[in-house]
Design an enzyme around this catalytic site. Structure first.
Site, PDB file in Angstrom:
ATOM      1  N   ARG A 104      49.052  -4.998 -27.327  1.00  0.00           N
ATOM      2  CA  ARG A 104      48.298  -3.851 -27.851  1.00  0.00           C
ATOM      3  C   ARG A 104      49.341  -2.828 -28.302  1.00  0.00           C
ATOM      4  O   ARG A 104      50.173  -2.392 -27.511  1.00  0.00           O
ATOM      5  CB  ARG A 104      47.389  -3.253 -26.775  1.00  0.00           C
ATOM      6  CG  ARG A 104      46.818  -1.919 -27.168  1.00  0.00           C
ATOM      7  CD  ARG A 104      45.718  -1.437 -26.270  1.00  0.00           C
ATOM      8  NE  ARG A 104      44.496  -2.172 -26.532  1.00  0.00           N
ATOM      9  CZ  ARG A 104      43.284  -1.757 -26.143  1.00  0.00           C
ATOM     10  NH1 ARG A 104      43.151  -0.625 -25.471  1.00  0.00           N
ATOM     11  NH2 ARG A 104      42.211  -2.479 -26.405  1.00  0.00           N
ATOM     12  N   HIS A 131      41.104  -5.109 -34.294  1.00  0.00           N
ATOM     13  CA  HIS A 131      40.812  -5.372 -32.875  1.00  0.00           C
ATOM     14  C   HIS A 131      39.977  -6.660 -32.800  1.00  0.00           C
ATOM     15  O   HIS A 131      38.794  -6.636 -32.445  1.00  0.00           O
ATOM     16  CB  HIS A 131      40.060  -4.179 -32.283  1.00  0.00           C
ATOM     17  CG  HIS A 131      39.991  -4.158 -30.788  1.00  0.00           C
ATOM     18  ND1 HIS A 131      40.675  -5.056 -29.986  1.00  0.00           N
ATOM     19  CD2 HIS A 131      39.316  -3.329 -29.929  1.00  0.00           C
ATOM     20  CE1 HIS A 131      40.417  -4.784 -28.719  1.00  0.00           C
ATOM     21  NE2 HIS A 131      39.604  -3.750 -28.661  1.00  0.00           N
ATOM     22  N   GLN A 134      37.777  -7.741 -29.677  1.00  0.00           N
ATOM     23  CA  GLN A 134      36.509  -7.035 -29.481  1.00  0.00           C
ATOM     24  C   GLN A 134      35.406  -7.664 -30.327  1.00  0.00           C
ATOM     25  O   GLN A 134      34.250  -7.759 -29.901  1.00  0.00           O
ATOM     26  CB  GLN A 134      36.665  -5.553 -29.851  1.00  0.00           C
ATOM     27  CG  GLN A 134      35.416  -4.740 -29.597  1.00  0.00           C
ATOM     28  CD  GLN A 134      35.062  -4.628 -28.129  1.00  0.00           C
ATOM     29  OE1 GLN A 134      35.889  -4.240 -27.318  1.00  0.00           O
ATOM     30  NE2 GLN A 134      33.832  -4.976 -27.761  1.00  0.00           N
ATOM     31  N   ASP A 219      32.026   3.554 -32.934  1.00  0.00           N
ATOM     32  CA  ASP A 219      33.241   3.685 -32.121  1.00  0.00           C
ATOM     33  C   ASP A 219      33.580   5.179 -32.083  1.00  0.00           C
ATOM     34  O   ASP A 219      32.970   5.982 -32.805  1.00  0.00           O
ATOM     35  CB  ASP A 219      34.364   2.863 -32.798  1.00  0.00           C
ATOM     36  CG  ASP A 219      35.647   2.775 -31.998  1.00  0.00           C
ATOM     37  OD1 ASP A 219      35.664   3.189 -30.825  1.00  0.00           O
ATOM     38  OD2 ASP A 219      36.655   2.294 -32.559  1.00  0.00           O
ATOM     39  N   CYS A 259      32.192  -0.441 -28.656  1.00  0.00           N
ATOM     40  CA  CYS A 259      33.250  -1.197 -27.969  1.00  0.00           C
ATOM     41  C   CYS A 259      33.724  -0.519 -26.692  1.00  0.00           C
ATOM     42  O   CYS A 259      34.326  -1.167 -25.848  1.00  0.00           O
ATOM     43  CB  CYS A 259      34.417  -1.437 -28.918  1.00  0.00           C
ATOM     44  SG  CYS A 259      35.225   0.083 -29.486  1.00  0.00           S
ATOM     45  N   ARG A 287      33.970  -9.555 -23.202  1.00  0.00           N
ATOM     46  CA  ARG A 287      35.408  -9.604 -23.457  1.00  0.00           C
ATOM     47  C   ARG A 287      36.059 -10.670 -22.576  1.00  0.00           C
ATOM     48  O   ARG A 287      36.933 -11.421 -23.006  1.00  0.00           O
ATOM     49  CB  ARG A 287      36.058  -8.226 -23.167  1.00  0.00           C
ATOM     50  CG  ARG A 287      35.625  -7.108 -24.097  1.00  0.00           C
ATOM     51  CD  ARG A 287      36.140  -7.294 -25.508  1.00  0.00           C
ATOM     52  NE  ARG A 287      37.594  -7.416 -25.552  1.00  0.00           N
ATOM     53  CZ  ARG A 287      38.452  -6.382 -25.527  1.00  0.00           C
ATOM     54  NH1 ARG A 287      38.001  -5.144 -25.489  1.00  0.00           N
ATOM     55  NH2 ARG A 287      39.762  -6.591 -25.586  1.00  0.00           N
TER      56      ARG A 287
HETATM   57  N1  NVA Z   1      39.186   2.567 -32.314  1.00  0.00           N
HETATM   58  C1  NVA Z   1      39.494   2.703 -30.912  1.00  0.00           C
HETATM   59  C2  NVA Z   1      39.118   1.469 -30.170  1.00  0.00           C
HETATM   60  C3  NVA Z   1      39.367   1.506 -28.696  1.00  0.00           C
HETATM   61  C4  NVA Z   1      39.008   0.239 -28.005  1.00  0.00           C
HETATM   62  C5  NVA Z   1      40.969   3.006 -30.742  1.00  0.00           C
HETATM   63  O1  NVA Z   1      41.781   2.378 -31.457  1.00  0.00           O
HETATM   64  O2  NVA Z   1      41.314   3.851 -29.944  1.00  0.00           O
HETATM   65  N1   CP Z   2      37.123  -1.860 -26.031  1.00  0.00           N
HETATM   66  C1   CP Z   2      38.381  -1.856 -25.549  1.00  0.00           C
HETATM   67  O1   CP Z   2      39.294  -2.490 -26.099  1.00  0.00           O
HETATM   68  O2   CP Z   2      38.529  -1.135 -24.410  1.00  0.00           O
HETATM   69  P1   CP Z   2      39.902  -0.740 -23.711  1.00  0.00           P
HETATM   70  O3   CP Z   2      40.615   0.226 -24.626  1.00  0.00           O
HETATM   71  O4   CP Z   2      39.493  -0.123 -22.425  1.00  0.00           O
HETATM   72  O5   CP Z   2      40.733  -1.969 -23.511  1.00  0.00           O
END
Ligand code: NVA
Ligand code: CP
Length: 303
Positions: A104, A131, A134, A219, A259, A287
């Site tokens: 990540r 992502h 997800q 989101d 998500c 997930r």
């Molecule tokens: N769009 C959000 C998704 C988190 C799971 C982010 O990138 O923070």
């Molecule tokens: N939806 C998701 O990826 O959650 P986290 O940021 O908690 O991993």
């Protein structure tokens, strides 16, 4: 055969994606029975997190343990990656010791560079652009509750962010129509929209986008890395919210998803988060199952 990675949904064929989702449903049934065959004993998943996470870390770590393997959490501040060791060098070393890796991070080019130098499968666990893990869970959830998503209308409400851009790729891979309602200046990448013009449209009015939709997804207004823009974004995104009024124009059996983490009364109302008919908690749980199926697919493809 070259090692398979999962950096975007496009790395797998539609048939492979469906195979993984079918398997995810089987693994979910096993989980309900607390039946955990040791499928990958002594296998190690390396997990690099350059951004925060709850669901992603827990699902990967629990999933690996349930399959008889082990997961190793690697934070940049505790590794040389955080002190500037090149990502290519980290990829060569880590992949010589573990069986599969998830990352990540910020720029999508970082997972691409890592994968180019990794001798084991690499999974994108969220970048600024995509992502895909997800979306596996989201589509699994839709299928579980409503059957095939092919030919359905999906509406995205809010930021043209990594989730929205992954929905664009999902529209192609799972064959649905995607309507994106976002304010000016917050559109998804133009090249992605253009490449999928037959399935994807951008609108400004959330009600127009949600009319007769089968699935509405949203989101946060400010993704990780954009927290300092929250005041400006709150102004720009006012009205881009999933609420009962919006759902009233959608198909009568429409599902809504998020998500998580969610900001109640911003992109979604508190009452919809708490509604017993919400599938958001299934979406989060899935997930675990879809990623176990993904890991199994990638490890088996390697052998
Ligand atoms: N769009 C959000 C998704 C988190 C799971 C982010 O990138 O923070
Ligand atoms: N939806 C998701 O990826 O959650 P986290 O940021 O908690 O991993």
């Amino acid at each position: 055969m070259p090692v398979r990675h999962f950096l975007t949904l496009q790395d797998l064929t539609p048939a492979e994606l469906h195979q993984i989702l079918g398997r995810a449903a089987e693994l979910k049934a096993e989980h309900r029975r607390r039946h955990y065959p040791s499928r990958f004993p002594n296998h190690v998943l390396g997990m690099i997190f350059e951004k925060s996470s709850t669901r992603t870390r827990i699902s990967f770590e629990a999933g690996m343990a349930q399959m008889g393997g082990h997961a190793m959490f690697l934070a940049p501040k505790d590794t040389q990656l955080g002190r500037g060791e090149p990502i290519e060098d980290s990829a060569r070393v880590l992949s010589s010791m573990v069986d599969i890796i998830m990352i990540r991070t910020f720029g999508h080019d970082r997972v691409e560079r890592f994968a180019a130098f990794s001798s084991v499968p690499v999974i994108n666990a969220l970048t600024d652009d995509f992502h895909p893990c997800q979306l596996l869970a989201d589509i699994q959830t839709y299928i579980e509750h409503r059957g095939s998503i092919a030919g359905k209308v999906v509406t995205w409400i809010g930021d043209g962010n990594n989730m929205c851009q992954t929905y664009i790729q999902a529209a192609r891979q799972f064959d649905f129509e995607l309507r994106i309602a976002c304010p000016e200046g917050f559109e998804p990448r133009e090249d992605l929209v253009q490449a999928n013009r037959s399935r994807v449209s951008i609108l400004r009015d959330p009600r127009e986008a949600a009319r007769d939709a089968h699935l509405i997804a949203t989101d946060v207004w400010a993704s990780m890395g954009h927290e300092n823009e929250i005041l400006e974004r709150r102004r720009a995104f006012r009205g881009y919210q999933i609420n009962r009024e919006l759902l009233s124009v959608a198909a009568s059996d429409a599902l809504y998803m998020h998500c998580l983490p969610a900001h109640r009364e911003e992109e979604i109302t508190a009452d919809l988060m708490e509604d017993s008919a919400s599938v958001i908690w299934d979406e989060a749980e899935n997930r675990l199952h879809s990623q176990k199926a993904l890991i199994e697919f990638l490890l088996n493809a390697r052998d």
